[in-house]
Structure formats: C-alpha cells, structure tokens
Write a protein that holds these residues in place. Structure first.
Motif, PDB file in Angstrom:
ATOM      1  N   THR A 151       2.212  -5.655  -4.826  1.00 26.85           N
ATOM      2  CA  THR A 151       2.045  -5.100  -3.484  1.00 26.85           C
ATOM      3  C   THR A 151       3.409  -4.907  -2.842  1.00 26.85           C
ATOM      4  O   THR A 151       4.353  -5.663  -3.114  1.00 26.85           O
ATOM      5  CB  THR A 151       1.207  -6.023  -2.577  1.00 26.85           C
ATOM      6  N   ILE A 152       3.511  -3.904  -1.980  1.00 25.86           N
ATOM      7  CA  ILE A 152       4.787  -3.610  -1.340  1.00 25.86           C
ATOM      8  C   ILE A 152       5.205  -4.740  -0.397  1.00 25.86           C
ATOM      9  O   ILE A 152       6.398  -5.040  -0.253  1.00 25.86           O
ATOM     10  CB  ILE A 152       4.727  -2.251  -0.587  1.00 25.86           C
ATOM     11  N   GLY A 153       4.231  -5.413   0.232  1.00 23.78           N
ATOM     12  CA  GLY A 153       4.561  -6.524   1.115  1.00 23.78           C
ATOM     13  C   GLY A 153       5.175  -7.680   0.350  1.00 23.78           C
ATOM     14  O   GLY A 153       6.205  -8.238   0.752  1.00 23.78           O
ATOM     15  N   ALA A 154       4.560  -8.060  -0.772  1.00 27.22           N
ATOM     16  CA  ALA A 154       5.102  -9.136  -1.599  1.00 27.22           C
ATOM     17  C   ALA A 154       6.448  -8.744  -2.185  1.00 27.22           C
ATOM     18  O   ALA A 154       7.344  -9.584  -2.347  1.00 27.22           O
ATOM     19  CB  ALA A 154       4.116  -9.494  -2.699  1.00 27.22           C
ATOM     20  N   PRO A 181       0.501  -2.956   3.705  1.00 27.25           N
ATOM     21  CA  PRO A 181       1.292  -3.949   2.969  1.00 27.25           C
ATOM     22  C   PRO A 181       0.783  -4.234   1.562  1.00 27.25           C
ATOM     23  O   PRO A 181       1.552  -4.708   0.712  1.00 27.25           O
ATOM     24  CB  PRO A 181       1.201  -5.196   3.856  1.00 27.25           C
ATOM     25  N   TRP A 182      -0.509  -3.953   1.310  1.00 31.19           N
ATOM     26  CA  TRP A 182      -1.080  -4.256  -0.004  1.00 31.19           C
ATOM     27  C   TRP A 182      -1.050  -3.041  -0.950  1.00 31.19           C
ATOM     28  O   TRP A 182      -1.645  -3.062  -2.015  1.00 31.19           O
ATOM     29  CB  TRP A 182      -2.496  -4.796   0.163  1.00 31.19           C
ATOM     30  N   THR A 183      -0.323  -2.014  -0.582  1.00 32.80           N
ATOM     31  CA  THR A 183      -0.160  -0.855  -1.459  1.00 32.80           C
ATOM     32  C   THR A 183       0.689  -1.221  -2.674  1.00 32.80           C
ATOM     33  O   THR A 183       1.759  -1.828  -2.518  1.00 32.80           O
ATOM     34  CB  THR A 183       0.536   0.297  -0.713  1.00 32.80           C
ATOM     35  N   PRO A 184       0.270  -0.860  -3.887  1.00 33.88           N
ATOM     36  CA  PRO A 184       1.123  -1.087  -5.068  1.00 33.88           C
ATOM     37  C   PRO A 184       2.395  -0.243  -4.964  1.00 33.88           C
ATOM     38  O   PRO A 184       2.318   0.985  -4.840  1.00 33.88           O
ATOM     39  CB  PRO A 184       0.248  -0.636  -6.243  1.00 33.88           C
TER      40      PRO A 184
END
Length: 285
Positions: A151-154, A181-184
């Motif tokens: 994920t982009i956020g992580a 934020p959870w978008t790959p």
C-alpha cells in the motif's frame, strides 16, 4: 480505536534537534559523559571534541574526534534537552548526559542509544532510503522504492524507502495528493509516485523551519493539519468525516488518517463505525 494519537517525532523535528545539538556542541570538548544504557554505560568520552551532530532520517548521529559516533533515536517519547551546564542535572528519565563547559545535552526517554566507530555508522543507518531532508535526497529513487510495499501509505512509512516520513506527513501527503492510502503503489503511474515523494519533501522542508508542524499554513493548535489527528471531525475540503484506520504489516501497523470522500472510500481495515474526535469524552459525544 484509541482516543489519543501519540506521534513519533518525524524527520523535520529530528533535523531541528540535530541543528540545536550541533550549535551547542560542535568544536567543543566534552567535560562529562554519562551513557545510561546497557552495554555502553562504562564508556567515557570525556576530553573528546564534537565534530558535528547530524540527522539521518529519524536518527541522530553525534560524531566525535576520537572516531566514535553516539547514535540515538527518539522513538515515541524521546527528546534531547539543552541546558546550562552549570545547573543541568540528569534524572530518572535521562539516558544520555553529555556536557561541555557551557552546555549540557540530556537525552530523555530515548528509544535507542548506541556507540559505534564513525566508519561503521552504516551498521545502524545503512538500511535507510534517501533522506527526505538530506544531501542524498533522490526523489526518483524514493519513488521507485515505494513499489516494494503493498500500500502507498505503508510505503511512505517504510524508512527503507525514504527516511524521515512518519504518520503525520504520510497522511497529509496522501490527502493533498488525493490518493487512497491503501492503493497499491505498483499500480500508480511513475509521475504520480514522484509527485507523492516530492510533496512529502516540500512538507518536511517547510516543517523544519518552525517549531510547530503545519501543512495547512496555520499553526494554531487544531488548525495545522488537514486530516492527521482529526478523525471524527469534518474534512476541511469536502465537509465529510475524517476517519482513522490501521495500515501496515502485522506487528508494525500504524495509524492512518484520511477522508473517505476525498480519497476514494473506506479503508479495508475500517469497519465504518462512528468515530469520536480524538480525546473526546464518550459522554460528550
């Protein structure tokens, strides 16, 4: 979800800490050292002169002319205080005490404290990605590194991708870029990933100029962020409700504040139940 958000100091705060320590210690000999940490408590650097104190992401490196580096990390609650050497006294929360004839530095509630040879600093910080506020900042490399995470956020919070971004700037960056934020990140076009890391760089760059972090341009408490710390409150952009959910791999989850309306819907870890504003009493909600 807890009603209080404890935020780890981010790269801009650590950069400012390094600047203050460097101003107080650079070029001055140490007249007292006291490292209250297992494995290094018997080390004594009295007589050594500080070459410089720098930040590397969220890490602090205090380099001495003896070829040693005192490394510290603030984690959640740590801080370095600078006080008059004549009156400064370590207390039960002090993990490191370094003093010149004029100034004393007290490392309070530090999360990490190490001593290594300066030429071996890479054993402590070599895993870090480009420092958002460092001379090694490389936006193209940082943007490419983001694809390592699901994920982009992580990915923004992973210090191996880029060093210095924490939960505040991750949430604010993604809100301002209108990204879920959870978008790959691997599914995002290269220019979009580059815009994300450039946004983070600009925000931290402005943040290091002030004691109060702000992404909105306002520094009054409660007005200084778009979404971070604002779950249960109206979105400043659309008027919808800001939410908070956990993001990241198991055992390393972090809080992520976001607006479902502006950023593409609920998080997969968000059950959609009403959330009180942080710190709100249940009886007043």
């Amino acid at each position: 979800m807890a009603n209080a958000e404890r935020t780890m100091p981010e790269g801009d705060t650590v950069w400012r800490t390094a600047q203050r320590l460097n101003q107080a210690f650079a070029g001055e000999p140490l007249i007292r050292t006291d490292l209250r940490w297992p494995g290094i408590s018997t080390l004594d650097f009295t007589g050594d002169t500080t070459l410089e104190v720098i930040s590397r992401g969220k890490h602090l490196l205090h380099r001495l002319d003896s070829g040693h580096t005192v490394h510290s990390h603030l984690r959640m609650e740590g801080q370095w205080l600078i006080a008059d050497a004549a009156t400064a006294r370590p207390d039960a929360q002090t993990r490191a005490f370094l003093s010149t004839a004029r100034w004393a530095g007290l490392g309070q509630r530090l999360g990490m404290l190490d001593v290594v040879r300066t030429d071996a600093e890479h054993t402590l910080v070599g895993h870090l990605g480009p420092d958002v506020l460092g001379a090694d900042w490389d936006p193209a490399l940082a943007a490419a590194n983001l694809t390592r995470n699901p994920t982009i956020g992580a990915a923004l919070l992973d210090q191996a991708n880029l060093a210095g971004v924490g939960t505040l700037y991750a949430a604010e960056t993604l809100f301002m870029e209108r990204l879920h934020p959870w978008t790959p990140p691997a599914e995002l076009p290269g220019p979009v990933r580059l815009a994300v890391v450039n946004r983070a760089h600009r925000l931290l760059g402005r943040g290091r100029q002030h004691a109060v972090q702000s992404t909105t341009g306002r520094r009054r408490r409660g007005e200084n962020t778009w979404v971070h710390g604002r779950s249960g409150l109206p979105c400043r952009r659309c008027g919808g409700t800001v939410r908070v959910a956990m993001i990241g791999p198991p055992t390393r989850e972090r809080t992520m504040f976001y607006c479902p309306t502006c950023q593409g819907g609920l998080a997969p870890t968000d059950d959609g139940r009403p959330q009180r504003p942080l710190g709100a009493s249940p009886r007043r909600y």
